[in-house]
Structure formats: C-alpha cells, structure tokens
Design a protein around this motif. Structure first.
Motif, PDB file in Angstrom:
ATOM      1  N   PHE A  23       0.850  -1.189   0.000  1.00 22.95           N
ATOM      2  CA  PHE A  23       0.000   0.000   0.000  1.00 22.95           C
ATOM      3  C   PHE A  23       0.889   1.244   0.000  1.00 22.95           C
ATOM      4  CE2 PHE A  23      -2.245   3.406   2.198  1.00 22.95           C
ATOM      5  CZ  PHE A  23      -3.496   3.400   1.593  1.00 22.95           C
ATOM      6  N   ILE A  24       0.675   2.131  -0.969  1.00 27.43           N
ATOM      7  CA  ILE A  24       1.430   3.383  -1.056  1.00 27.43           C
ATOM      8  C   ILE A  24       0.446   4.535  -1.174  1.00 27.43           C
ATOM      9  CG2 ILE A  24       3.094   4.727  -2.397  1.00 27.43           C
ATOM     10  CD1 ILE A  24       4.423   2.152  -3.229  1.00 27.43           C
ATOM     11  N   SER A  25       0.591   5.533  -0.308  1.00 27.25           N
ATOM     12  CA  SER A  25      -0.333   6.647  -0.307  1.00 27.25           C
ATOM     13  C   SER A  25       0.413   7.974  -0.310  1.00 27.25           C
ATOM     14  CB  SER A  25      -1.248   6.571   0.925  1.00 27.25           C
ATOM     15  OG  SER A  25      -2.140   7.666   0.961  1.00 27.25           O
ATOM     16  N   ALA A  26      -0.034   8.875  -1.193  1.00 26.93           N
ATOM     17  CA  ALA A  26       0.533  10.228  -1.275  1.00 26.93           C
ATOM     18  C   ALA A  26      -0.606  11.204  -1.475  1.00 26.93           C
ATOM     19  CB  ALA A  26       1.527  10.326  -2.422  1.00 26.93           C
ATOM     20  N   GLY A  27      -0.535  12.368  -0.839  1.00 24.66           N
ATOM     21  CA  GLY A  27      -1.651  13.293  -0.890  1.00 24.66           C
ATOM     22  C   GLY A  27      -1.465  14.495  -1.788  1.00 24.66           C
ATOM     23  N   GLU A  28      -0.255  14.716  -2.318  1.00 25.64           N
ATOM     24  CA  GLU A  28      -0.048  15.866  -3.195  1.00 25.64           C
ATOM     25  C   GLU A  28       1.003  15.545  -4.245  1.00 25.64           C
ATOM     26  OE1 GLU A  28       1.213  19.279  -1.009  1.00 25.64           O
ATOM     27  OE2 GLU A  28       2.424  18.121   0.374  1.00 25.64           O
ATOM     28  N   ALA A  29       1.252  16.517  -5.123  1.00 19.06           N
ATOM     29  CA  ALA A  29       2.022  16.244  -6.336  1.00 19.06           C
ATOM     30  C   ALA A  29       3.424  15.711  -6.056  1.00 19.06           C
ATOM     31  CB  ALA A  29       2.104  17.512  -7.188  1.00 19.06           C
ATOM     32  N   SER A  30       4.184  16.361  -5.162  1.00 26.10           N
ATOM     33  CA  SER A  30       5.558  15.920  -4.922  1.00 26.10           C
ATOM     34  C   SER A  30       5.565  14.515  -4.330  1.00 26.10           C
ATOM     35  CB  SER A  30       6.290  16.892  -3.992  1.00 26.10           C
ATOM     36  OG  SER A  30       5.637  16.980  -2.737  1.00 26.10           O
ATOM     37  N   MET A  63      -6.124  16.120  -3.394  1.00 25.09           N
ATOM     38  CA  MET A  63      -6.138  16.113  -1.943  1.00 25.09           C
ATOM     39  C   MET A  63      -5.240  17.187  -1.356  1.00 25.09           C
ATOM     40  SD  MET A  63      -8.172  13.718  -0.823  1.00 25.09           S
ATOM     41  CE  MET A  63      -7.616  13.105   0.768  1.00 25.09           C
ATOM     42  N   ALA A  64      -4.531  17.930  -2.193  1.00 23.19           N
ATOM     43  CA  ALA A  64      -3.512  18.858  -1.694  1.00 23.19           C
ATOM     44  C   ALA A  64      -4.099  20.234  -1.412  1.00 23.19           C
ATOM     45  CB  ALA A  64      -2.390  18.989  -2.732  1.00 23.19           C
ATOM     46  N   VAL A  65      -4.056  20.641  -0.147  1.00 25.93           N
ATOM     47  CA  VAL A  65      -4.431  21.989   0.251  1.00 25.93           C
ATOM     48  C   VAL A  65      -3.386  22.488   1.231  1.00 25.93           C
ATOM     49  CG1 VAL A  65      -6.904  21.701  -0.121  1.00 25.93           C
ATOM     50  CG2 VAL A  65      -5.919  21.078   2.075  1.00 25.93           C
ATOM     51  N   MET A  66      -3.342  23.799   1.435  1.00 29.29           N
ATOM     52  CA  MET A  66      -2.285  24.336   2.292  1.00 29.29           C
ATOM     53  C   MET A  66      -2.797  25.530   3.078  1.00 29.29           C
ATOM     54  SD  MET A  66       1.572  25.266   1.152  1.00 29.29           S
ATOM     55  CE  MET A  66       2.873  25.482   2.359  1.00 29.29           C
ATOM     56  N   ASP A 101       4.424  11.721   3.408  1.00 32.81           N
ATOM     57  CA  ASP A 101       4.054  13.066   3.854  1.00 32.81           C
ATOM     58  C   ASP A 101       2.563  13.105   4.238  1.00 32.81           C
ATOM     59  OD1 ASP A 101       4.341  15.732   4.495  1.00 32.81           O
ATOM     60  OD2 ASP A 101       4.917  16.390   2.504  1.00 32.81           O
ATOM     61  N   PHE A 102       1.880  14.244   4.045  1.00 34.47           N
ATOM     62  CA  PHE A 102       0.432  14.392   4.208  1.00 34.47           C
ATOM     63  C   PHE A 102      -0.069  13.877   5.563  1.00 34.47           C
ATOM     64  CE2 PHE A 102      -3.935  13.768   2.207  1.00 34.47           C
ATOM     65  CZ  PHE A 102      -4.147  15.124   2.047  1.00 34.47           C
ATOM     66  N   PRO A 103       0.467  14.412   6.667  1.00 34.60           N
ATOM     67  CA  PRO A 103       0.223  13.830   7.991  1.00 34.60           C
ATOM     68  C   PRO A 103      -1.219  13.865   8.463  1.00 34.60           C
ATOM     69  CG  PRO A 103       1.340  15.943   8.190  1.00 34.60           C
ATOM     70  CD  PRO A 103       1.366  15.585   6.737  1.00 34.60           C
ATOM     71  N   ASP A 104      -1.997  14.880   8.094  1.00 34.36           N
ATOM     72  CA  ASP A 104      -3.360  14.984   8.610  1.00 34.36           C
ATOM     73  C   ASP A 104      -4.186  13.737   8.294  1.00 34.36           C
ATOM     74  OD1 ASP A 104      -3.013  17.478   9.764  1.00 34.36           O
ATOM     75  OD2 ASP A 104      -3.495  18.537   7.920  1.00 34.36           O
ATOM     76  N   ILE A 105      -4.008  13.195   7.124  1.00 31.05           N
ATOM     77  CA  ILE A 105      -4.703  11.964   6.742  1.00 31.05           C
ATOM     78  C   ILE A 105      -3.879  10.732   7.114  1.00 31.05           C
ATOM     79  CG2 ILE A 105      -5.454  10.589   4.755  1.00 31.05           C
ATOM     80  CD1 ILE A 105      -7.420  12.775   5.524  1.00 31.05           C
ATOM     81  N   PRO A 126       6.545  14.626   8.525  1.00 28.64           N
ATOM     82  CA  PRO A 126       5.863  15.887   8.816  1.00 28.64           C
ATOM     83  C   PRO A 126       6.784  16.764   9.661  1.00 28.64           C
ATOM     84  CG  PRO A 126       4.999  14.125  10.199  1.00 28.64           C
ATOM     85  CD  PRO A 126       5.923  13.481   9.208  1.00 28.64           C
ATOM     86  N   GLN A 127       6.587  18.044   9.615  1.00 32.30           N
ATOM     87  CA  GLN A 127       7.529  18.961  10.263  1.00 32.30           C
ATOM     88  C   GLN A 127       7.229  19.108  11.760  1.00 32.30           C
ATOM     89  OE1 GLN A 127       7.494  22.509   7.832  1.00 32.30           O
ATOM     90  NE2 GLN A 127       8.550  21.495   6.152  1.00 32.30           N
ATOM     91  N   LEU A 128       7.275  17.973  12.451  1.00 32.48           N
ATOM     92  CA  LEU A 128       6.986  17.979  13.885  1.00 32.48           C
ATOM     93  C   LEU A 128       8.044  18.750  14.664  1.00 32.48           C
ATOM     94  CD1 LEU A 128       5.770  14.313  14.506  1.00 32.48           C
ATOM     95  CD2 LEU A 128       4.510  16.299  13.660  1.00 32.48           C
ATOM     96  N   TRP A 129       9.245  18.866  14.108  1.00 23.34           N
ATOM     97  CA  TRP A 129      10.309  19.617  14.765  1.00 23.34           C
ATOM     98  C   TRP A 129      10.007  21.120  14.752  1.00 23.34           C
ATOM     99  CZ3 TRP A 129      11.500  22.336  10.454  1.00 23.34           C
ATOM    100  CH2 TRP A 129      11.350  21.674   9.221  1.00 23.34           C
ATOM    101  N   ALA A 130       9.048  21.532  13.920  1.00 21.15           N
ATOM    102  CA  ALA A 130       8.686  22.949  13.835  1.00 21.15           C
ATOM    103  C   ALA A 130       7.425  23.268  14.638  1.00 21.15           C
ATOM    104  CB  ALA A 130       8.472  23.359  12.379  1.00 21.15           C
ATOM    105  N   TRP A 131       6.444  22.397  14.543  1.00 17.03           N
ATOM    106  CA  TRP A 131       5.196  22.634  15.270  1.00 17.03           C
ATOM    107  C   TRP A 131       4.451  21.315  15.423  1.00 17.03           C
ATOM    108  CZ3 TRP A 131       0.123  24.362  12.780  1.00 17.03           C
ATOM    109  CH2 TRP A 131      -0.036  23.813  11.506  1.00 17.03           C
TER     110      TRP A 131
END
Length: 407
Positions: A23-30, A63-66, A101-105, A126-131
C-alpha cells in the motif's frame, strides 16, 4: 528453507489466497512523484528475486491543500476520500504500507493499519520539529520506520525513541537538466545574450494568487534599474495547475507585466539551472533551487489568520528549508509584511553580478547539496526506501507463513 524474497512470497502464495500487496499513499504532487518512483524501484528490487507484488493506495493533487483556513474549507471533501480509503484497507489488507508526507490523513491511516497488524513506513517526515510536537506520540504508537529526507530530522526522532533513518533527499539524486542555454532559449523564445531571472510563485493556485502579483511588481522595479531590454524572466507553470489556473497566470502576467519579457515555461528545474538568480516561494522549489545552485530569495504570504496562528506555534529559527539545513541564514527570507517588491529588488539585485554576495551564496548552496546526499549505498533515497520496504515485507510475510504453518 525460506530465505529470499521470492521464496517467502512463493510460500505465501501456497498458504494464502493472494500474493503480497504493498500500500502506497501520497496526498499531493511531490509525494505522488516519489510514490511513482518508489513503485518502480520496488518492482525492480522484487524482480531481481523473481517475484512481483500488487500495489494499491491513494495519490493525486486533488487532496492537496495548504494553510489552516484553506484546509478548513476543504475538510468535507478530504474526509470523504479518507473514509473510502479506510474501507479499502479492510477490503484488501496490505502486507506493508508506505505513507508519504500528508500527515493529517496519514496519521489516521497509520492507526487503521496498525490495528490490522500492517507495518507502516512513513516517508518524508511531517515537520513535527517545527510545530505540533505533540504528534510525536502518534509516530511512536503507529509508525514502524520513519524515513526522513533532511539530515537534522533523524536525531530529532531518535532522541524520542522513534526508529528513524535519513535516506537522503530524492531531488539530490537527480542529474542536472541536460538542456543547453541555447536550446532552452529556442524552446521558450528567450534571448540567450540577456540575463534571465526565475519567478517561482508556488505550485498551488492560492499560492500563485498570494505571491505572483508582488513578484510582478518587483519585476517592474528591476527592469527600471537595469538597461532597457537587458532582463528576461522565466515563470515555470506547475504540472498541478489545470487549464483555468494556467489561464489565470497568463492573464495576470499580461496585465501586470506589460512591456516586460516574461516567458511561461514547463520545466522548473531547467529554468532554475539557466536563470541567473530567482525569486522562489517557500516550499519544495527552494530545495530544488539550492540543489541546482541557483542564487535565490525566498518569499511567502498566507492568510493573516494562518500567519497569526503559525507565529504562536511554529518554533524554528528560519522559514526557508535551505537555511534550516545549513543551520544559518544563507538565503534571504521575505515573509508576510516583509514580502514587498522593493525588498525583493534590494536582496536580488546584488546576486546578479559576479561578486562576493553571489559567490558566497553559491558556495553555501553547494554545501547544502552535500548535506542532502546520504552516505552509504549508491541506490539513492528512493532505492533506500525500497530496500527498507522489502525488508519489512519479507518479515511480515515470513511471519504470516510461520503462523499458517503452525496453525
């Protein structure tokens, strides 16, 4: 005796109703690009052992929003897709999962996968080191391996008991674009004798609406400070933009860039390679600019609500990833109110001629590229992820075979 991947999967075939499923999941283009490369690397690695696997999952730019307010507006659609994806895990239980990536989901998916006993690899931290450092508990609970693409992330996770590994950045493994300056000029109606400046306002429609108008103001100021006709500008269009969004960019450039040579191009990496310097919106493009060695200025603007919340919760010394990797201010950062046309010109203009400012930045960018290349085997970042995924796949299937044999 079961020893190779082929032996393990063959044994699984003999004792189960289906072959191995990844299973491979990605939520945005990169992330989707990394996922596609990973599938190919996994196929090649498995093929060397004479076997294959089925690949299932999620991908796509829809699925990509920011941004905080932007995410809120899209929540109903996001969670409809999540419910479908969750059900698919129960309908067809995978043997191993790679979440990109895409941690919320993906943290929610990781919880479901853990309840099914599926090993979880999280690729691109995910950038947990930032927030949102409290989310580290989710990683500790639901993620088997955290594979990170920035060197400072590995110690952050390991100090918190997470099995993390710096695999290198996938973009650092790419060769420089092979296109010559003359060919790039011919394809995009540019004059190779002139100075080219890159404009990268972002890959999402909202980023472009927020960032491009101020960039175009800076373009007009720059043109006014240089010999008439000596500058040309290249603006890459992200592949994620649809026809209507591309037309919006064209109209904006026509309206606010009258009398200036601004060419819309398709290849951002080629544009960064050929440009003398660039103005780049904070995001993946800043990593691409650093890896290519193109001197640049970082800009970004979000909604006032998003920025107000971020100021309170984000605890990092820099915004630009290049500066975070270097551990110091290498490239200028113009964020929110500091993101003005005059500030862009003030920081960009000294990077155009040969001189100490330009040479110093290029030297620092070369050092950043070295930091993003993981040492060890020659397979590159994606190859390292594939190796780890196959190791977990072997372990999972071997365990399943063992349980079936003993039952």
């Amino acid at each position: 005796m079961v020893s190779t991947t082929a032996d393990i999967i063959e044994a699984a075939r003999a004792t189960a109703t289906s072959m191995a499923t990844i299973f491979i999941s990605a939520g945005e283009a990169s992330g989707e690009r990394y996922g596609a490369l990973l599938i190919e690397a996994l196929k090649q690695r498995l093929a060397r052992d004479g076997c294959t696997a089925d690949f299932v999952g999620m991908g796509g730019p829809d699925m990509a929003v920011m941004g905080i307010t932007e995410v809120i507006r899209h929540l109903p659609r996001i969670y409809r897709e999540f419910r479908k994806l969750k059900q698919s895990l129960y309908d067809r239980r995978p043997d191993v999962a790679v979440l990109i990536d895409f941690p919320d989901i993906h943290f929610k998916l990781a919880r479901e996968l853990r309840s099914l006993g599926v090993p979880v690899i999280f690729f691109v931290s995910p950038q947990l080191w930032a927030w949102k450092k409290h989310r580290i508990k989710l990683v500790q609970r639901y993620v088997d391996r955290m594979l990170v693409i920035f060197p400072f992330e590995e110690p952050f996770y390991r100090e918190r008991g997470v099995m993390a590994e710096f695999v290198g950045h996938p973009l650092a493994d790419l060769p420089l674009p092979a296109i010559s300056r003359e060919q790039f000029a011919a394809e995009n109606k540019l004059d190779p004798a002139k100075t080219w400046i890159g404009l990268l306002p972002g890959s999402r429609a909202k980023e472009i609406r927020d960032n491009l108008p101020e960039m175009l103001k800076a373009v007009r100021e720059l043109v006014g400070r240089h010999d008439r006709g000596s500058l040309e500008f290249v603006l890459p269009l992200a592949a994620t933009l649809n026809a209507a969004q591309r037309e919006f960019v064209r109209r904006l450039v026509e309206q606010q860039g009258k009398g200036v040579s601004i060419r819309l191009v398709e290849d951002a990496r080629a544009a960064l390679l050929q440009a003398r310097a660039s103005v780049v919106a904070s995001g993946t493009a800043t990593v691409e600019a650093a890896l290519i060695g193109n001197p640049f200025v970082v800009v970004y603007r979000v909604s006032p609500i998003t920025y107000g919340i971020a100021k309170r919760v984000v605890k990092v010394p820099h915004v630009a990833m290049a500066n975070l990797i270097a551990g110091k201010r290498v490239v200028p950062e113009l964020i929110q109110k500091e993101f003005t046309a005059s500030n862009i010109v003030r920081h960009l203009d000294p990077l155009l001629p040969d001189g100490p400012r330009r040479q110093s930045m290029m030297k620092e960018l070369a050092a950043i590229r070295g930091l993003l290349l993981a040492r060890g085997d020659e397979t590159g970042a994606i190859g390292r992820v594939a190796r780890i995924a196959v190791e977990l796949l072997e372990s999972q299937i071997r365990g399943g075979v063992r349980e079936t044999v003993h039952s």
